[in-house]
Structure formats: structure tokens, C-alpha cells
Motif scaffolding. Structure first.
Motif, PDB file in Angstrom:
ATOM      1  N   UNK A 123       0.815  -1.212   0.000  1.00  0.00           N
ATOM      2  CA  UNK A 123       0.000   0.000   0.000  1.00  0.00           C
ATOM      3  C   UNK A 123       0.851   1.265   0.000  1.00  0.00           C
ATOM      4  N   UNK A 124       2.177   1.146   0.227  1.00  0.00           N
ATOM      5  CA  UNK A 124       3.045   2.314   0.112  1.00  0.00           C
ATOM      6  C   UNK A 124       3.852   2.665   1.336  1.00  0.00           C
ATOM      7  N   UNK A 125       3.616   2.018   2.483  1.00  0.00           N
ATOM      8  CA  UNK A 125       4.396   2.337   3.673  1.00  0.00           C
ATOM      9  C   UNK A 125       5.750   1.636   3.631  1.00  0.00           C
ATOM     10  N   UNK A 146       0.294   9.058   5.205  1.00  0.00           N
ATOM     11  CA  UNK A 146       0.390   8.832   3.776  1.00  0.00           C
ATOM     12  C   UNK A 146       1.467   7.851   3.379  1.00  0.00           C
ATOM     13  N   UNK A 147       1.428   7.395   2.121  1.00  0.00           N
ATOM     14  CA  UNK A 147       2.444   6.469   1.622  1.00  0.00           C
ATOM     15  C   UNK A 147       3.842   7.068   1.721  1.00  0.00           C
ATOM     16  N   UNK A 148       4.823   6.186   1.830  1.00  0.00           N
ATOM     17  CA  UNK A 148       6.214   6.625   1.918  1.00  0.00           C
ATOM     18  C   UNK A 148       6.698   6.876   3.327  1.00  0.00           C
ATOM     19  N   UNK A 149       5.818   6.846   4.299  1.00  0.00           N
ATOM     20  CA  UNK A 149       6.221   7.093   5.687  1.00  0.00           C
ATOM     21  C   UNK A 149       7.021   5.914   6.223  1.00  0.00           C
ATOM     22  N   UNK A 150       8.157   6.202   6.819  1.00  0.00           N
ATOM     23  CA  UNK A 150       8.973   5.143   7.417  1.00  0.00           C
ATOM     24  C   UNK A 150       8.360   4.745   8.750  1.00  0.00           C
ATOM     25  N   UNK A 151       8.147   3.452   8.922  1.00  0.00           N
ATOM     26  CA  UNK A 151       7.447   2.935  10.098  1.00  0.00           C
ATOM     27  C   UNK A 151       8.183   1.720  10.635  1.00  0.00           C
TER      28      UNK A 151
END
Length: 402
Positions: A283-285, A321-326
Motif C-alpha cells: 500500500x506504500x508504507x 500517507x504512503x512513503x512514511x517510514x514505520x
């Protein structure tokens, strides 16, 4: 200062685009501005020849009638909470000035009549107030030789002000009753449905379980002397159990939304976290997961831990949002497990959701905290000093849940 006025408002659903005027948003401030706006022209202006308006001379402004104007204007500030008393004060002040150049309280009388129609609980005072106001208007017109046409028009305006307020009050009352009736109907439907489900459970599932108990007892009694009979009894128990499970699945299908009726398989747990992380990555994370080996834990803790991680990642995706470092860290040890979810995005927006202060309503953190509390654990969620958001949950694996 701007507490809600004590009167009946239409409690209908308010859409996000509905206009709310100042008298709705700031009732006390708006009433103060209205009273001041009516007092100033009443005190400072007078009628001039030829239907013109002129500023009063200073001697007329400082006339004792100024005290009457002040009393009437101050009373109008309470037109919502004490509408009948306000109308009485304004009419008395007006009656003391009838036939003079200071008889300029007509506008205040109009707004006081509207207030009686809109906010008065006792409907009898409205018509009496209209009669008193029209009588005072007629006397004033006769004393000042006002044409009958002007008197009739003024009487129409005063009557119309009260009638408008009354109609708005009736409409608000109908809207309130409609909402109450809809809520009562919803409660009735829920009660009937619960009664129906309880009846289904009693008539079907309880019957099957009772049959299983009787047949299992019979099998135990004849097991030593009649093994074949015991096997037949246990086969009947097995069949009754299958039928009971089918009935339970049917009832759960009735209770679940349409979109969830196929989700009756095994509940997810911590063993499914790698698959969840993979789905969130798609999904982008940018998610990293560390868990390590863990000893078996109770099913309720296993499911709640999975749901907490799932909701936390959903919140990160929704609010940052997408791209967030988790990072998802899972640690076991002692008498419980600790879940930590960190992100470097705009996670502070999620924290406001839990307190109802954000622009996006939701109950994600509230639901996660409830899951932890029901197990006797804790959950903390707060913005990180360097930006982003941190969620930490500790779930005990021993002891009774709260």
C-alpha cells in the motif's frame, strides 16, 4: 460568554455545508450587538418633518427618557431566556413615552414580540403581547396624528414578527419530535431484533446442546456394557454439534454486515504479522518489522495484539500517507508482550483523533486502548519530539482480564 441559549432548537442533522449565522454560533454576543444596535438609533435619532430622520439635540439625548431606552435595550439582551419579561419591560418603557418625540421604541417592540413567539414556553403571552403592542401603537398614532395607513402597517409588522417567531418555534419543535421518534423507532427495532435472536438461540442452539448433553451422558453410562451403543450415541452427539455450529454460523451471518459474512474462518494472530506487513508495504508504507521467537500466548491476547498492530499501521497510512517510514517492534518477556509502532510522518494528527480534536473524526486509538484495557494492559500514544508518532502497548498474558 457564548453558551447555548436555553430554548428549543431544531436538533436535526447538520450537514457540513449548512450555514450557521452569528445568532446561532455566538448567541450572547449577537444579542448584545443587537441590543446596542437598537438602543443607539432609538436614543440618538428622531423623526423630522417630511418623514426624514434627524439627530436629536444634546438636550433631548440627555432627557430622562434615556433611562427608559437603556432599560429596554438592556432587557433585549435576555430576549431568549426571559422573552415575556423582556416584552413587558419594553412595552412599559414605550408606554411612558407615547405621544412624545421620544416615542421611538417601535423597533425594540418588534424584536421583543419576535422573541416571545420564538422562545416563550407559554403560548398565551404571544397574542396578549400583540394586542398590547397594537393598542400602544394606536394610541401613539392618535396622539401624534399619524395616518391610519401607517398605524395599520405598523400593526401588521408587529403581528408578523410574533407570528414568524412562533412558526420557527413550531418548526423546531416538529424537528425535535421527529428526531425523538426516529430514535425511539431505532431502539424498538433493535430491541425486537435482539429478542428475535435470543429466541433463535434458545429454540435452536440451546436445544441442540441439551441433546448433546443427554446423548453424551447416555454414552458414558453404556460405554462399558454396550460399546456399539456408546459409539452410536457419540455419533449423534457429533451430528448435533455440527448442526449447532451451522445454526450459530447462520445467526452470526445475520448479525454481521454483508461485507463481513465471509470472515468466519480462524481469527488472525501474531503469526500473521509478516503477511500484514507485506500488505501494508504494497500500500506504500516503508515498514520494518522485528519480533523474534515467542512462546505460545492466549488466543485473546494473540488476536488483540494483531488488531492493535493492524489499526496502528492503518492510522499511519491514513494520516501520514504512503512513503512514511514505520517500525513495528514486538517484544515478549516476563508476563506479557510489548508492541511498539513508530513513524516519522505527520502522526500527530492521529493523536488528536483520540481526543476528538482533529479534523477527521475516528475512534482508532480509542478502540486500541479499549482492547488493551480489557486484557488488563495499557496503551500510550503520543507525538514524538522529533516528529512523527509513537504507540506503545503492553498486554499481559497472565491473570484475569478487566
Amino acid at each position: 460568554m457564548n453558551e447555548p441559549a436555553p430554548h428549543t432548537e431544531a436538533p436535526g442533522r447538520r450537514g457540513p455545508g449548512r450555514f450557521r449565522g452569528p445568532f446561532t454560533r455566538w448567541p450572547r454576543t449577537a444579542d448584545a450587538v443587537l441590543a446596542t444596535a437598537l438602543f443607539l438609533p432609538t436614543a440618538l435619532l428622531e423623526e423630522a418633518p417630511g418623514d426624514a430622520v434627524a439627530v436629536r439635540p444634546l438636550s433631548d439625548i440627555l432627557h430622562p427618557a434615556l433611562l427608559l431606552f437603556l432599560a429596554a435595550g438592556a432587557a433585549l439582551y435576555r430576549r431568549r431566556s426571559r422573552p415575556v419579561a423582556v416584552l413587558g419591560v419594553v412595552l412599559v418603557a414605550w408606554a411612558a413615552t407615547l405621544g412624545s418625540s421620544h416615542s421611538t421604541l417601535g423597533a425594540m417592540v418588534i424584536f421583543a414580540l419576535y422573541g416571545v413567539g420564538r422562545y416563550a414556553e407559554d403560548n398565551r403571552w404571544g397574542p396578549l403581547g400583540v394586542v398590547a403592542a397594537v393598542t400602544a401603537l394606536t394610541i401613539d398614532g392618535l396622539l401624534l396624528s399619524v395616518p391610519w395607513g401607517d398605524i395599520g402597517f405598523g400593526a401588521f409588522v408587529m403581528s408578523g414578527a410574533w407570528y414568524l417567531g412562533r412558526r420557527l418555534r413550531l418548526r423546531a419543535g416538529r424537528a425535535a419530535r421527529l428526531v425523538e421518534e426516529q430514535a425511539a423507532e431505532a431502539r424498538r427495532i433493535v430491541t425486537e431484533e435482539r429478542t428475535h435472536i435470543a429466541r433463535e438461540l434458545h429454540d435452536v442452539v440451546a436445544h441442540r446442546v441439551s441433546m448433546m448433553t443427554v446423548q453424551a451422558g447416555a454414552a458414558r453410562m453404556v460405554a462399558a456394557e454396550d460399546p456399539q451403543g456408546a459409539l452410536e450415541a457419540m455419533a449423534a452427539v457429533e451430528e448435533a454439534g455440527r448442526q449447532a455450529l451451522d445454526e450459530l454460523r447462520h445467526l452470526l451471518g445475520v448479525l454481521r454486515p454483508d461485507a463481513q459474512r465471509d470472515g468466519l474462518g480462524p481469527q488472525p494472530g501474531l503469526a500473521d504479522l509478516p503477511r500484514l506487513v507485506a500488505e501494508v508495504r504494497e500500500a506504500g508504507l516503508d515498514v520494518s518489522f522485528s519480533g523474534g521467537d515467542r512462546d505460545p500466548i492466549p488466543a485473546r491476547v494473540d488476536l488483540s495484539a494483531y488488531r492493535i498492530v493492524q489499526e496502528a499501521l492503518t492510522n499511519v497510512l491514513k494520516h501520514s500517507g504512503p512513503g512514511t517510514r514505520t517500525e513495528v517492534n514486538l517484544r515478549g518477556g516476563g508476563n506479557g508482550i510489548t508492541i511498539e509502532v513508530l513513524d516519522d510522518g505527520r502522526g500527530a494528527a492521529v493523536g488528536s483523533v483520540a481526543t476528538g480534536q482533529g479534523s477527521r473524526p475516528g475512534h482508532g486509538i480509542v478502540g486500541m486502548r479499549e482492547r488493551a484495557l480489557l486484557l488488563g494492559g495499557t496503551l500510550d500514544a503520543a507525538p514524538r519530539p522529533g516528529g512523527g508518532f509513537r504507540l506503545t502497548a503492553h498486554l499481559p498474558i497472565e491473570g484475569d482480564p478487566t
